[in-house]
Design an enzyme around this catalytic site. Structure first.
Site, short mmCIF file in Angstrom:
data_model
loop_
_atom_site.label_atom_id
_atom_site.label_comp_id
_atom_site.label_asym_id
_atom_site.label_seq_id
_atom_site.Cartn_x
_atom_site.Cartn_y
_atom_site.Cartn_z
N SER A 171 0.83 -1.21 0.00
CA SER A 171 0.00 0.00 0.00
C SER A 171 0.86 1.25 0.00
O SER A 171 0.33 2.37 -0.01
CB SER A 171 -0.92 0.01 1.23
OG SER A 171 -0.19 -0.19 2.42
N HIS A 210 -40.10 22.83 -11.91
CA HIS A 210 -40.06 22.06 -13.16
C HIS A 210 -39.23 22.78 -14.23
O HIS A 210 -39.45 22.58 -15.42
CB HIS A 210 -41.46 21.79 -13.71
CG HIS A 210 -42.45 21.34 -12.67
ND1 HIS A 210 -42.73 20.02 -12.42
CD2 HIS A 210 -43.20 22.05 -11.79
CE1 HIS A 210 -43.63 19.93 -11.44
NE2 HIS A 210 -43.92 21.15 -11.03
N SER A 214 -13.26 27.41 -27.30
CA SER A 214 -13.31 26.22 -28.13
C SER A 214 -12.22 26.34 -29.18
O SER A 214 -11.92 27.44 -29.67
CB SER A 214 -14.68 26.11 -28.78
OG SER A 214 -14.58 25.38 -29.98
N LYS A 235 -17.19 30.68 -28.41
CA LYS A 235 -17.56 29.87 -27.25
C LYS A 235 -16.84 30.26 -25.97
O LYS A 235 -15.68 30.66 -25.98
CB LYS A 235 -17.26 28.37 -27.52
CG LYS A 235 -18.15 27.73 -28.55
CD LYS A 235 -19.54 27.36 -28.06
CE LYS A 235 -19.56 26.27 -27.04
NZ LYS A 235 -19.59 24.93 -27.63
N ASN A 294 -16.91 28.11 -22.63
CA ASN A 294 -17.49 26.90 -22.03
C ASN A 294 -17.29 26.90 -20.52
O ASN A 294 -16.20 27.18 -20.03
CB ASN A 294 -16.85 25.66 -22.64
CG ASN A 294 -17.15 25.52 -24.12
OD1 ASN A 294 -18.23 25.89 -24.56
ND2 ASN A 294 -16.19 25.03 -24.88
N LYS A 318 -8.26 3.48 1.57
CA LYS A 318 -7.54 4.75 1.47
C LYS A 318 -7.60 5.45 0.11
O LYS A 318 -7.91 6.64 0.05
CB LYS A 318 -6.08 4.54 1.86
CG LYS A 318 -5.92 4.30 3.35
CD LYS A 318 -4.50 3.93 3.70
CE LYS A 318 -4.47 3.00 4.88
NZ LYS A 318 -5.16 1.71 4.67
N1 ARG Z 1 -1.21 -1.40 5.13
C1 ARG Z 1 -2.17 -1.90 6.03
C2 ARG Z 1 -3.52 -1.21 5.82
O1 ARG Z 1 -3.54 -0.21 5.23
C3 ARG Z 1 -1.73 -1.68 7.43
C4 ARG Z 1 -2.27 -2.68 8.42
C5 ARG Z 1 -1.68 -4.01 8.14
N2 ARG Z 1 -2.03 -4.96 9.12
C6 ARG Z 1 -1.88 -6.26 8.93
N3 ARG Z 1 -2.25 -7.04 9.87
N4 ARG Z 1 -1.42 -6.73 7.81
O2 ARG Z 1 -4.54 -1.69 6.23
#
Ligand code: ARG
Length: 483
Positions: A24, A157, A278, A284, A286, A326
């Site tokens: 991640s 409307h 445009s 135009k 826009n 995230k």
């Molecule tokens: N990168 C993980 C997340 O965003 C962090 C938590 C990881 N925990 C685990 N038990 N692998 O969720």
């Protein structure tokens, strides 16, 4: 060994695929400030309760600050093999300070760590968005003050219904944004508990002080259940749902700006700053910024939907599914922030074509309700009959291709003898809006009052809405028409 089944991109086989799906760091590096703040609070607390020596604590904190400096200045090398921000930071800390780095992770887990980091991140995002909403509201209030008596058509409307004032219309969005602000603040209150110290899922045998870390990180209190703390993402979902509703409001306003700025309406002119030309049609202008704001709700609602579905049916406690929280949230919160900024810019820059708005408000027999209301009020005619009589007057106008103001008193009397010359006073759009003094109505004096009320709230002169003005509404006849 490469295996064709894995696909050409993954030349080195399953290990590479695992790393790619598992890591991640590509997106959670955004959490580095929160991650380091959490670690500093944790190390400080560990030393306070005697789990860490003061020397170790000091080395850890100095090292963490250095890591933060390296990330700030982009001299930090993130490693995908180290998966996420938590392990990237800790690994670099180890390089910098050696053994004491290994003591930092005592009495915590990445599960409570990520929950803490993300709460801190979302809390910051809420604070930014709340401030941006206030800025947009203030921009709208200032424009509303300039346009308290600018008459425009009010629509139902998307058909001309009754005249309103532009100030009133702008203040409608101030109300919506006020509710959005309230929703973000509500979400913030529930969010503001610290998961740190919940550890992997069950808590920890170490004598940690969770009150202390909670306080150090600006949380109101520690979370009360470790299982809930590491598996909860309500704080993101609530924030995304507040964001979705806010984006929905912005999309409605954006749509109106698109319509109003068209040649057919010509109600407003958007500045060059928020429009594009445009490449082929030189005339135009826009309304791209407005169109994009109108569209952003797609991805913001998408983020909410996405995370709702990710969380649905997940057993307690942490599952890796939750790492999918995230990217969508970052994207949605960024998008809303940008939309609020662009909308504020457009509101400040747009120019209203007052003549055009008034002329349009005057079209389509927009004061017909005022005629019916007059019949109720001055001739004591039941509203349903008054509605019918007014319909006959409108039909007469349509036949002759004139407006209600074009009817003579003889014309009026021909339709209904109870009408007298005082009727002329209610036929203008100015009279129509001026009469709508019921609380919350469009009369210029009401709009000025509401603008002043909001200004006080927004400029912090008072935290409470000022008292409701005593109703200027008439008894019968006022607002007698509903659809
Ligand atoms: N990168 C993980 C997340 O965003 C962090 C938590 C990881 N925990 C685990 N038990 N692998 O969720």
């Amino acid at each position: 060994m490469s295996n064709r089944m894995w696909g050409g991109r993954f030349a080195s086989g399953p290990d590479a695929i695992m790393e790619e799906i598992n890591a991640s760091i590509g997106f959670d590096q955004r959490l580095y400030k929160q991650d380091i703040a959490g670690s500093i609070a944790h190390a400080t607390m560990l030393a306070e309760v005697g789990i860490l020596t003061q020397t170790d604590r000091d080395q850890i904190i100095t090292g963490l600050e250095q890591v933060r400096g390296e990330i700030d200045t982009q001299s930090f090398t993130f490693s995908r093999a180290l998966e996420d921000i938590h392990m990237n930071v800790e690994s670099r800390l180890k390089e910098l300070i050696g053994d004491p780095a290994g003591r930092l992770h005592t009495a915590r887990s990445r599960n409570d760590q990520v929950a803490t980091d993300f709460r801190l991140y979302v809390r910051d995002a809420i604070d930014t968005l709340s401030a941006q909403i206030r800025t947009l509201q203030l921009a709208l209030v200032r424009r509303a003050e300039e346009e308290v008596s600018t008459i425009m058509p009010g629509f139902t409307h998307l058909q001309n219904a009754q005249p309103v004032t532009l100030g009133h219309h702008l203040l409608a969005y101030v109300e919506m944004l006020g509710r959005d602000h309230g929703r973000f603040e509500d979400a913030r209150k529930r969010l503001n508990e610290s998961p740190l110290g919940s550890a992997a899922l069950a808590g920890t045998p170490y004598p940690i002080d969770r009150e202390m870390t909670a306080k150090a990180l600006g949380f109101d209190r520690p979370t009360a259940n470790s299982l809930d703390a590491v598996s909860d993402r309500d704080f993101v979902l609530e924030t995304l749902s507040a964001a979705t509703l806010c984006a929905l409001h912005l999309s409605r306003f954006a749509e109106e700006l698109v319509i109003w700025s068209s040649a057919q309406f010509g109600f407003i002119k958007l500045s060059d700053k928020f429009t594009t030309g445009s490449s082929i049609m030189p005339q135009k202008r826009n309304p791209d910024a407005a169109e994009l704001i109108r569209a952003k709700i797609g991805r913001i609602l998408g983020a909410l939907t996405s995370l709702m579905v990710v969380m649905k049916g997940l057993p307690l406690a942490y599952s890796k599914d939750m790492q999918e929280d995230k990217e969508v949230a970052f994207d949605a919160l960024d998008s809303l922030s940008l939309s609020l900024a662009a909308m504020t810019g457009m509101v400040e820059d747009l120019r209203a074509n007052r003549e055009r708005m008034r002329a349009s408000a005057n079209a389509g027999f927009s004061t017909a309700t005022d005629v019916a209301d007059w019949l109720v009020r001055e001739a004591n005619i039941p509203f349903r009959d008054a509605h019918h009589i007014t319909g006959q007057l409108v039909a007469l106008c349509e036949q002759r291709g004139i407006s209600l103001e074009g009817l003579t008193i003889e014309d009026f009397k021909f339709i209904d003898h109870r009408i007298d010359s005082r009727i002329h006073k209610v036929l203008s759009v100015e009279a129509s809006v001026a009469a709508r003094k019921s609380y919350g109505g469009t009369a210029p004096e009401n709009v000025a009052f509401q603008a002043a009320r909001w200004k006080q709230i927004l400029t912090g002169e008072t935290s409470e809405p000022v008292a409701i003005k005593k109703s200027g509404g008439h008894g019968h006849g006022d607002g007698g028409a509903t659809e």
